[in-house]
Design an enzyme around this catalytic site. Structure first.
Site, PDB file in Angstrom:
ATOM      1  N   LYS A 190       0.822  -1.225   0.000  1.00 42.32           N
ATOM      2  CA  LYS A 190       0.000   0.000   0.000  1.00 42.32           C
ATOM      3  C   LYS A 190       0.855   1.275   0.000  1.00 42.32           C
ATOM      4  O   LYS A 190       0.403   2.321  -0.460  1.00 42.32           O
ATOM      5  CB  LYS A 190      -1.003  -0.010   1.157  1.00 42.32           C
ATOM      6  CG  LYS A 190      -0.442   0.121   2.568  1.00 42.32           C
ATOM      7  CD  LYS A 190      -0.195   1.543   3.012  1.00 42.32           C
ATOM      8  CE  LYS A 190       0.662   1.592   4.261  1.00 42.32           C
ATOM      9  NZ  LYS A 190       1.083   2.952   4.620  1.00 42.32           N
ATOM     10  N   THR A 247      -4.056   5.630   3.626  1.00 45.95           N
ATOM     11  CA  THR A 247      -2.884   6.359   3.123  1.00 45.95           C
ATOM     12  C   THR A 247      -3.067   6.882   1.693  1.00 45.95           C
ATOM     13  O   THR A 247      -2.278   7.693   1.238  1.00 45.95           O
ATOM     14  CB  THR A 247      -1.606   5.509   3.241  1.00 45.95           C
ATOM     15  OG1 THR A 247      -1.884   4.183   2.821  1.00 45.95           O
ATOM     16  CG2 THR A 247      -1.115   5.464   4.654  1.00 45.95           C
TER      17      THR A 247
HETATM   18  O1  13P Z   1       1.471   3.190   7.464  1.00 48.24           O
HETATM   19  C1  13P Z   1       1.013   4.212   7.904  1.00 48.24           C
HETATM   20  C2  13P Z   1      -0.338   4.328   8.446  1.00 48.24           C
HETATM   21  O2  13P Z   1      -0.972   3.090   8.540  1.00 48.24           O
HETATM   22  C3  13P Z   1       1.824   5.448   7.877  1.00 48.24           C
HETATM   23  O3  13P Z   1       1.836   5.875   6.574  1.00 48.24           O
HETATM   24  P1  13P Z   1       3.035   6.780   6.029  1.00 48.24           P
HETATM   25  O4  13P Z   1       4.307   6.006   6.289  1.00 48.24           O
HETATM   26  O5  13P Z   1       2.734   6.970   4.596  1.00 48.24           O
HETATM   27  O6  13P Z   1       3.000   8.054   6.821  1.00 48.24           O
END
Ligand code: 13P
Ligand code: NDP
Length: 329
Positions: A190, A247
């Site tokens: 993701k 995200t």
């Molecule tokens: O995995 C995350 C939230 O579940 C954090 O996302 P980011 O690393 O893109 O900030």
């Protein structure tokens, strides 16, 4: 498995700090290990991580730079970037008791080896029980005690349940699973798709494009997951669809904001603004693994090509929109 009274969190970054707060609120005896002397000193003295300003550490959390001290805990959470998890797991190996749960909390796949996080743990610390924690959970939300649900998976169902119990506080609700591969694969994949979503936002392509990108991105995640042994219900769960929706929808995600900066025309070198965007590191290895099993992942491939400097953002968008029409699957 007996109850896990003490938890050590390895990594005093944003996520490590948030998970230490959670474990302390859940009533565990918590040690927070940070490798960098300056950061460890700051954590201990100011009771605040420089990665999570404004969040005061729970008074019961002990900060240490001594890995041997942390290794005595009943379970250890490895909360460092995916590409350095091997280094930390290797250092832990001689220090932990047999059958200690080592829980990977990083979201990524190792460069060169194509290893998932729990595979690295199994390789470096064979006497440990590898586990994974993943799901839609921003460190800042979790640290502030906002409601969050994640999945904790271990091959041993009793271990996954004990870990979920140990980390459960009023606001933080872990589900347990034995689909280790599904949980770790969702979190890693993701991040690459969140970069694509950010590009859509940065290029101001509109809400319809963002919904299409997220949905077709999910189709890629499912295809990749099927090829690598993930269960379909896991991919539809918190660590797959749940984290993708989170995200791909907000600049609170570092991967999304990295993509948005690229979409606005910033260079690859500056677009992360000094923050960790794991998708940047995962994209090339995800593509190597997809190609190895003949999995079609056009959105992820476009992100990887942009990050590799082989394709411009406009050309990538044009390429995706002009692919031959096909049946939806
Ligand atoms: O995995 C995350 C939230 O579940 C954090 O996302 P980011 O690393 O893109 O900030
Ligand atoms: N932040 C979030 O909301 C979430 C993050 N995650 C995942 O958690 C993982 C960590 O992310 P996050 O905490 O946010 O990242 P941060 O950049 O906030 O922190 C990373 C931490 O790892 C430490 N570190 C870096 N290299 C090493 C090393 N070689 N040995 C030991 N420690 C090291 C850093 O210390 P230093 O800088 O001093 O070197 C820092 O304490 C990532 O895989 C991320 O995807 C998962 C869910 C939520």
């Amino acid at each position: 498995m007996s109850s896990l009274n003490s938890i050590a969190v390895l990594g005093g970054g944003a996520w490590g700090t948030a998970l230490a707060q959670t474990a302390a609120r859940a009533g565990r005896n918590v040690t927070l290990w940070e490798h960098d002397p300056g950061n460890a000193e700051h954590l201990a003295a100011a009771r605040e991580s420089r990665f999570l300003p404004g969040v005061t550490l729970e008074p019961s959390i002990r900060v240490t730079r001594d890995l041997a001290e942390a290794a005595h805990a009943d379970a250890l959470l490895l909360v460092v970037p995916a590409q350095v998890l091997r280094q930390v797991a290797t250092s832990l190996q001689p220090l932990i008791a047999p059958k200690t749960p080592l829980v990977a909390c990083a979201k990524g796949i190792e460069h060169g080896t194509h290893r998932f996080m729990t595979e690295i743990i199994a390789e470096c610390a064979p006497a440990a029980i590898p586990a994974i924690l993943s799901g839609p959970s921003f460190a800042a939300d979790v640290a502030r005690g906002l409601p969050t649900a994640v999945t904790i998976a271990a091959t041993d169902a009793a271990c996954a349940q004990a870990l979920a119990q140990a980390m459960n506080c009023g606001s933080f609700r872990p589900y347990h699973s034995t689909d280790v591969r599904g949980v770790e694969l969702g979190g890693a994949t993701k991040n690459v798709l969140a970069i694509a979503a950010g590009i859509v936002e940065g290029k101001k392509l509109g809400a319809s494009a963002l919904a299409a990108m997220t949905t077709r991105g999910f189709a890629e995640l499912v295809r990749f997951g099927r090829a690598y042994g993930a269960r379909i219900e896991t991919m539809h769960g918190l660590s797959g669809l749940g984290d993708l929706v989170l995200t791909c929808g907000t600049s609170q995600s570092r991967n999304f904001s990295f993509g948005a900066a690229l979409g606005r025309g910033e260079s690859i070198d500056t677009a992360s603004h000094g923050k960790l965007a794991e998708g940047f590191f995962t994209a090339p290895v995800l593509m190597e693994m997809a190609q190895a099993k003949g999995v079609e992942m056009p959105i992820s491939a476009a992100v990887a090509a942009i990050l590799d400097g082989k394709l411009g953002v406009e050309a990538a968008i044009e390429g995706l929109l002009t692919r031959p029409l096909k049946a939806e699957e």
